[in-house]
Design a protein around this motif. Structure first.
Motif, PDB file in Angstrom:
ATOM      1  N   TYR A 157       0.854  -1.188   0.000  1.00  0.00           N
ATOM      2  CA  TYR A 157       0.000   0.000   0.000  1.00  0.00           C
ATOM      3  C   TYR A 157       0.887   1.234   0.000  1.00  0.00           C
ATOM      4  O   TYR A 157       2.114   1.147   0.177  1.00  0.00           O
ATOM      5  CB  TYR A 157      -0.929   0.009   1.215  1.00  0.00           C
ATOM      6  N   VAL A 158       0.263   2.394  -0.217  1.00  0.00           N
ATOM      7  CA  VAL A 158       0.982   3.651  -0.312  1.00  0.00           C
ATOM      8  C   VAL A 158       0.635   4.507   0.904  1.00  0.00           C
ATOM      9  O   VAL A 158      -0.532   4.609   1.296  1.00  0.00           O
ATOM     10  CB  VAL A 158       0.628   4.392  -1.619  1.00  0.00           C
ATOM     11  N   SER A 281       4.775   7.294  -0.954  1.00  0.00           N
ATOM     12  CA  SER A 281       5.079   6.152  -1.810  1.00  0.00           C
ATOM     13  C   SER A 281       4.746   4.848  -1.093  1.00  0.00           C
ATOM     14  O   SER A 281       4.130   4.843  -0.021  1.00  0.00           O
ATOM     15  CB  SER A 281       6.549   6.182  -2.249  1.00  0.00           C
ATOM     16  N   GLY A 282       5.193   3.756  -1.686  1.00  0.00           N
ATOM     17  CA  GLY A 282       4.717   2.451  -1.277  1.00  0.00           C
ATOM     18  C   GLY A 282       5.451   1.810  -0.116  1.00  0.00           C
ATOM     19  O   GLY A 282       6.570   2.179   0.241  1.00  0.00           O
ATOM     20  N   SER A 308      -6.639   4.292   0.282  1.00  0.00           N
ATOM     21  CA  SER A 308      -5.313   4.601  -0.253  1.00  0.00           C
ATOM     22  C   SER A 308      -4.988   3.610  -1.370  1.00  0.00           C
ATOM     23  O   SER A 308      -5.527   2.498  -1.400  1.00  0.00           O
ATOM     24  CB  SER A 308      -4.246   4.496   0.840  1.00  0.00           C
ATOM     25  N   PRO A 309      -4.081   3.990  -2.286  1.00  0.00           N
ATOM     26  CA  PRO A 309      -3.628   3.021  -3.289  1.00  0.00           C
ATOM     27  C   PRO A 309      -3.003   1.811  -2.601  1.00  0.00           C
ATOM     28  O   PRO A 309      -2.305   1.946  -1.594  1.00  0.00           O
ATOM     29  CB  PRO A 309      -2.576   3.801  -4.086  1.00  0.00           C
ATOM     30  N   ARG A 376     -11.163  -1.056   7.126  1.00  0.00           N
ATOM     31  CA  ARG A 376     -12.175  -0.099   6.679  1.00  0.00           C
ATOM     32  C   ARG A 376     -12.411  -0.179   5.172  1.00  0.00           C
ATOM     33  O   ARG A 376     -12.938   0.758   4.574  1.00  0.00           O
ATOM     34  CB  ARG A 376     -11.800   1.324   7.108  1.00  0.00           C
ATOM     35  N   ASP A 377     -12.040  -1.303   4.573  1.00  0.00           N
ATOM     36  CA  ASP A 377     -12.217  -1.509   3.136  1.00  0.00           C
ATOM     37  C   ASP A 377     -11.556  -0.381   2.358  1.00  0.00           C
ATOM     38  O   ASP A 377     -12.132   0.195   1.430  1.00  0.00           O
ATOM     39  CB  ASP A 377     -13.699  -1.610   2.785  1.00  0.00           C
ATOM     40  N   GLY A 378     -10.310  -0.075   2.729  1.00  0.00           N
ATOM     41  CA  GLY A 378      -9.638   1.082   2.183  1.00  0.00           C
ATOM     42  C   GLY A 378      -8.569   0.803   1.151  1.00  0.00           C
ATOM     43  O   GLY A 378      -7.828   1.716   0.777  1.00  0.00           O
ATOM     44  N   ILE A 379      -8.468  -0.435   0.683  1.00  0.00           N
ATOM     45  CA  ILE A 379      -7.492  -0.758  -0.360  1.00  0.00           C
ATOM     46  C   ILE A 379      -8.115  -0.433  -1.715  1.00  0.00           C
ATOM     47  O   ILE A 379      -9.120  -1.020  -2.114  1.00  0.00           O
ATOM     48  CB  ILE A 379      -7.080  -2.232  -0.293  1.00  0.00           C
TER      49      ILE A 379
END
Length: 428
Positions: A157-158, A281-282, A308-309, A376-379
């Motif tokens: 993730y970023v 960044s990642g 987030s990415p 939180r289902d944030g990907i």
């Protein structure tokens, strides 16, 4: 559907590369007690270290041998369709996630349907729903639904990396809102410091652009953008805000126009050197900063965003022509064990099924932020995923934005047309 035309073209395009790869190889050994394994991780990376341990455990528990063949990322990416359709196919390989890669091969019948094994071993219970998206593909090879064609055992993730020493010297705290974030960056500008280490020639600026869109987005918008569930309005509030904010932050001095010619490595090294206080960044940078950076540093999720990415990592796939599938399934299961997951987590990677008590304190922040996103289902995946050409198109558009050769409205129009053309090529 236009997918079949696209698939045939992809097969033709990799033909020469596939012959080159098979010509360099003596051919895979397919003895019934040998597992032929391909992956492209460095031996000293989190995954390389963990998977080497998994090989030791596998050989001890099964009595079988592992024939590991190191391949480069580009070798696997460019030759997979041809090689996996031949007797040279390995029994298991690390393969790239996404519609244009695993999705394409699954639609061509080159990857094994893993539904039965996923249930047998309980892999679905170890992976959050958002991490399952890139493992499942429908009959047209579009991710998010359908059958399992791979199993990821790490995540990515970023997030925001920041130089704690530079923040302390400026008397600044970690921002918790987007307004506070902008105030922090303005404070650095007032001291003559460009706050954001950026690169527009490769992925960093594109990921920041996408993150800004995510501050205005919800899951339905992400699904439309990534999974083609609905039309995406490139003049809507999400993308308009992202594009206009990149231009605004450049005008304010938060981003240097010189970023147009910089690559990700340039931006990362500049952050390590203390030239910039902030780098977005990642998670793949985490271990490198841990080992190379002299200044004290930390991380936080992007303020003002629930998403987030990021995604599950690349995954273990089993070719349809694999000759020792049962051994492949056993190896995958070993890599999902807590002891292997802990090795990933304690070497700078992001495990997906580790026990928290097995993770060192230094790695807990990295993993905690990832867990916050998954809970939180944030990907939200990555901005270039929807089409095979959008990565280069997005970089080019943002370079023009930084250079001032195109306005935000012109860049959005250009990107919208390129995005739609790519999506139309996939779904018709």
């Amino acid at each position: 559907m236009k997918r079949h035309t696209r698939s045939a073209a992809a097969l033709a395009a990799v033909g020469i590369g596939a012959m080159l790869l098979s010509g360099c190889s003596g051919g895979a050994s397919h003895d019934e007690d040998t597992l032929v394994l391909w992956h492209y991780e460095n031996a000293d990376s989190a995954m390389g270290i963990a998977w080497n341990k998994a090989i030791d455990i596998f050989e001890e528990e099964t009595g079988a041998k592992v024939q590991f063949e190191e391949k480069s990322f580009e070798q696997i990416r460019s030759t997979a369709s041809q090689v996996l359709n031949s007797d040279e196919a390995p029994d298991i390989l690390e393969y790239n996630k996404g519609n244009a890669t695993a999705g394409l091969l699954s639609s061509q019948g080159l990857l094994t349907n893993l539904d039965e094994q996923v249930k047998k071993y309980g892999w679905d219970e170890k992976l959050a729903p958002s991490l399952q998206t890139t493992a499942r593909y429908n009959e047209d090879g579009i991710m998010g639904s359908g059958s399992w064609y791979g199993v990821p055992n790490y995540g990515e993730y970023v997030e925001v990396y920041y130089n704690k020493d530079m923040f302390a010297d400026a008397g600044l705290e970690v921002p918790t809102t987007l307004d506070e974030f902008e105030s922090v960056m303005q404070a650095f500008v007032d001291e003559g410091i460009t706050p954001l280490s950026e690169a527009a020639a490769e992925y960093p600026l594109g990921q920041l652009w996408y993150q800004l869109a995510l501050t205005k987005a919800d899951r339905d918008w992400v699904d439309a953008y990534q999974l083609y569930t609905d039309d995406v309005d490139f003049e809507g509030p999400e993308i308009s805000y992202a594009t206009e904010t990149i231009a605004d932050w450049t005008d304010k001095g938060f981003i240097s126009p010189d970023s147009t010619g910089l690559k990700a490595e340039d931006a990362g090294v500049a952050f390590i050197s203390g030239d910039y206080p902030i780098f977005f960044s990642g998670s793949w940078w985490y271990n490198r900063f841990n080992t190379e950076m002299d200044a004290d540093w930390g991380t936080f999720l992007f303020p003002g965003a629930e998403m987030s990415p990021g995604s599950a990592g690349n995954m273990w796939s089993v070719p349809e022509k694999a000759q020792n599938k049962d051994l492949a399934y056993k190896f995958i299961d070993i890599t999902m064990r807590p002891e292997i997951q802990a090795i990933i987590g304690n070497n700078g990677g992001v495990p997906v099924a580790a026990n928290e008590e097995d993770i060192d304190a230094d790695s807990q922040e990295l993993i905690a932020n990832f867990n916050t996103l998954t809970e939180r289902d944030g990907i939200a995946f990555y901005p270039d995923w929807p089409t095979a050409t959008f990565y280069d198109e997005l970089n080019a558009g943002l370079q023009e934005l930084l250079n001032g050769t195109k306005s935000p409205a012109e860049v959005q129009k250009q990107l919208g047309e390129q995005y739609q053309a790519g999506v139309d090529d996939i779904v018709g």
